[in-house]
Scaffold this active site. Structure first.
Site, PDB file in Angstrom:
ATOM      1  N   HIS A 128       0.831  -1.208   0.000  1.00 55.49           N
ATOM      2  CA  HIS A 128       0.000   0.000   0.000  1.00 55.49           C
ATOM      3  C   HIS A 128       0.869   1.264   0.000  1.00 55.49           C
ATOM      4  O   HIS A 128       0.389   2.355   0.280  1.00 55.49           O
ATOM      5  CB  HIS A 128      -0.955  -0.020   1.204  1.00 55.49           C
ATOM      6  CG  HIS A 128      -1.756  -1.294   1.258  1.00 55.49           C
ATOM      7  ND1 HIS A 128      -3.018  -1.402   0.736  1.00 55.49           N
ATOM      8  CD2 HIS A 128      -1.423  -2.533   1.704  1.00 55.49           C
ATOM      9  CE1 HIS A 128      -3.441  -2.654   0.889  1.00 55.49           C
ATOM     10  NE2 HIS A 128      -2.500  -3.355   1.475  1.00 55.49           N
ATOM     11  N   HIS A 172      -1.138   2.464  -5.837  1.00 58.37           N
ATOM     12  CA  HIS A 172      -1.467   1.041  -5.808  1.00 58.37           C
ATOM     13  C   HIS A 172      -2.970   0.833  -5.957  1.00 58.37           C
ATOM     14  O   HIS A 172      -3.753   1.761  -5.790  1.00 58.37           O
ATOM     15  CB  HIS A 172      -0.999   0.412  -4.494  1.00 58.37           C
ATOM     16  CG  HIS A 172      -1.712   0.953  -3.300  1.00 58.37           C
ATOM     17  ND1 HIS A 172      -1.388   2.171  -2.728  1.00 58.37           N
ATOM     18  CD2 HIS A 172      -2.757   0.484  -2.570  1.00 58.37           C
ATOM     19  CE1 HIS A 172      -2.179   2.420  -1.708  1.00 58.37           C
ATOM     20  NE2 HIS A 172      -3.037   1.413  -1.586  1.00 58.37           N
ATOM     21  N   ASP A 189      -6.189  -1.512  -4.599  1.00 65.75           N
ATOM     22  CA  ASP A 189      -6.643  -2.429  -3.548  1.00 65.75           C
ATOM     23  C   ASP A 189      -7.506  -3.542  -4.128  1.00 65.75           C
ATOM     24  O   ASP A 189      -8.328  -3.297  -5.022  1.00 65.75           O
ATOM     25  CB  ASP A 189      -7.509  -1.678  -2.522  1.00 65.75           C
ATOM     26  CG  ASP A 189      -6.691  -0.827  -1.563  1.00 65.75           C
ATOM     27  OD1 ASP A 189      -5.479  -1.058  -1.434  1.00 65.75           O
ATOM     28  OD2 ASP A 189      -7.293   0.067  -0.931  1.00 65.75           O
ATOM     29  N   HIS A 206      -8.200  -6.643   1.087  1.00 66.26           N
ATOM     30  CA  HIS A 206      -7.601  -5.612   1.951  1.00 66.26           C
ATOM     31  C   HIS A 206      -8.510  -5.312   3.153  1.00 66.26           C
ATOM     32  O   HIS A 206      -8.032  -5.109   4.271  1.00 66.26           O
ATOM     33  CB  HIS A 206      -7.350  -4.345   1.139  1.00 66.26           C
ATOM     34  CG  HIS A 206      -6.782  -3.198   1.917  1.00 66.26           C
ATOM     35  ND1 HIS A 206      -5.855  -3.360   2.937  1.00 66.26           N
ATOM     36  CD2 HIS A 206      -7.005  -1.856   1.837  1.00 66.26           C
ATOM     37  CE1 HIS A 206      -5.540  -2.167   3.440  1.00 66.26           C
ATOM     38  NE2 HIS A 206      -6.225  -1.253   2.798  1.00 66.26           N
ATOM     39  N   HIS A 243     -14.154   1.892   2.275  1.00 63.71           N
ATOM     40  CA  HIS A 243     -13.518   0.779   1.568  1.00 63.71           C
ATOM     41  C   HIS A 243     -14.510  -0.370   1.333  1.00 63.71           C
ATOM     42  O   HIS A 243     -14.621  -0.894   0.217  1.00 63.71           O
ATOM     43  CB  HIS A 243     -12.349   0.222   2.399  1.00 63.71           C
ATOM     44  CG  HIS A 243     -11.011   0.766   2.027  1.00 63.71           C
ATOM     45  ND1 HIS A 243     -10.316   1.635   2.832  1.00 63.71           N
ATOM     46  CD2 HIS A 243     -10.213   0.554   0.952  1.00 63.71           C
ATOM     47  CE1 HIS A 243      -9.149   1.933   2.264  1.00 63.71           C
ATOM     48  NE2 HIS A 243      -9.061   1.297   1.119  1.00 63.71           N
ATOM     49  N   GLU A 256      -5.215   4.178  -5.272  1.00 58.63           N
ATOM     50  CA  GLU A 256      -4.800   5.152  -4.255  1.00 58.63           C
ATOM     51  C   GLU A 256      -3.390   5.675  -4.548  1.00 58.63           C
ATOM     52  O   GLU A 256      -2.589   4.992  -5.182  1.00 58.63           O
ATOM     53  CB  GLU A 256      -4.849   4.509  -2.867  1.00 58.63           C
ATOM     54  CG  GLU A 256      -6.259   4.112  -2.453  1.00 58.63           C
ATOM     55  CD  GLU A 256      -6.357   3.363  -1.139  1.00 58.63           C
ATOM     56  OE1 GLU A 256      -7.370   3.535  -0.422  1.00 58.63           O
ATOM     57  OE2 GLU A 256      -5.432   2.577  -0.810  1.00 58.63           O
TER      58      GLU A 256
END
Lengths: 211, 211
Positions: A49, A53, A55, A59, A159, A171
């Site tokens: 992270h 990156h 997700d 995660h 999230h 992100e």
């Protein structure tokens, strides 16, 4: 053709989420022209992270899908950079409604985060109700110029709302130089098997892809 | 749109160059829903020549340019996959002449390497005189379905010939499913600062990019 590199530079000492030491990359030179082989070879220790990156559901969702489920069809896609530089605190549905976001869009948030290089504990994030709004619309993915799409939510509601609907989360974007508008997003996560996130070299291109 | 993923899967136990232990990736889970935070976070230890990657001159040229010099204009480009599946041993100029390669092209070699999963010590490589031929033509880059563009050359002549002319080298491609022909190559190396190579998630797309 105009191409913007919207990725963070990865190096020891870079800005990482909450300035956590475990998120700092380490680079080790294994060979450096000194052993008669005449070559340089290095390796990197990289928290998944750190830097730009993508997700995967795992995660934040126990037993969720991993990076194995990322589809190549989502790695080079039309996208739209939204000007949210005026937003204070968190992005809510009311900030997004004026953009007439459509099903299947990949949306990138350009906020004041893009104009700050150090870690800002009060970074602009996506509120739960903003995430629910985007989930209802059925977008393909969302990208942020923060190192996290949410901020200090104990239940990780933003999230989970996005990942639970299969919405991609990108992100750590750098959008300072990018005018809001439409682009082709190139964001192919490194093919690391079975993990909860993968680093990406993300680009924005002007132009169109045709058959 | 047809998209081919031409990248190696990265995982502990994957095929690495000469089966060297230092080239095996290691993945460590730092957090796994057990600390009350409800999230999973991992990190990877990755040798920069493991899996699909792009070399910078510093790999073989002491004091040479690093990954910092990779240009975004070279990360989404037209390319051509050449059928070299009939070649035994090494690729020479005579194998390439029939393809009428032009200045500025990005060329990918599809060889019998693409049909083998384990490390083949006799993998098909590019001979020095083949590299000199491509350097004279002034190509933009060359990709191979081996983990190395050269094989057991004590002076690294193939690497040095290409890197010395600023020709990009993309190694570790998987081309078994890809018919020879023209594509758009998406190969944006991870933005790791100041190193001699960087991992890539490489894709091939059918189609054209227009303004």
């Amino acid at each position: 053709m105009v191409i913007y590199d919207i990725s963070m530079n990865i190096y020891p000492g870079m800005t990482v989420y909450k300035n956590k030491a475990e998120k700092q990359p380490q680079i080790e030179v294994l060979r450096d022209f000194k052993d008669g082989e005449g070559a340089r070879e290095s390796r990197i220790l990289l928290e998944l992270h750190t830097g730009t990156h993508m997700d995967a559901p795992l995660h934040m969702v126990e037993g969720g899908a991993t990076t194995d489920a990322f589809q190549v069809e989502n790695m080079v896609v039309p996208c739209r950079v939204l000007d949210l530089t005026g937003v204070e605190d968190g992005i809510a549905a009311c900030h997004l409604e004026g953009f007439h976001i459509k099903e299947g869009e990949f949306i990138l948030f350009k906020t004041r985060n893009s104009f700050r290089e150090d870690f800002d504990p009060d970074f602009i994030y996506l509120k739960q109700e903003g995430a629910e709004y985007l989930a209802r619309l059925g977008i393909r993915g969302v990208g942020t110029d923060a190192l996290g799409i949410e901020r200090s939510q104990p239940d990780h509601a933003t999230h989970k709302t996005l990942l639970g609907e299969g919405i991609l989360i990108l992100e750590g974007l750098r959008l300072r130089e990018v005018p809001p508008g439409e682009y082709i997003l190139v964001a192919a996560p490194l093919k690391i098997a079975g993990v909860e996130a993968a680093p990406v070299r993300a680009l924005l291109m002007e132009g169109k892809i045709s058959q």
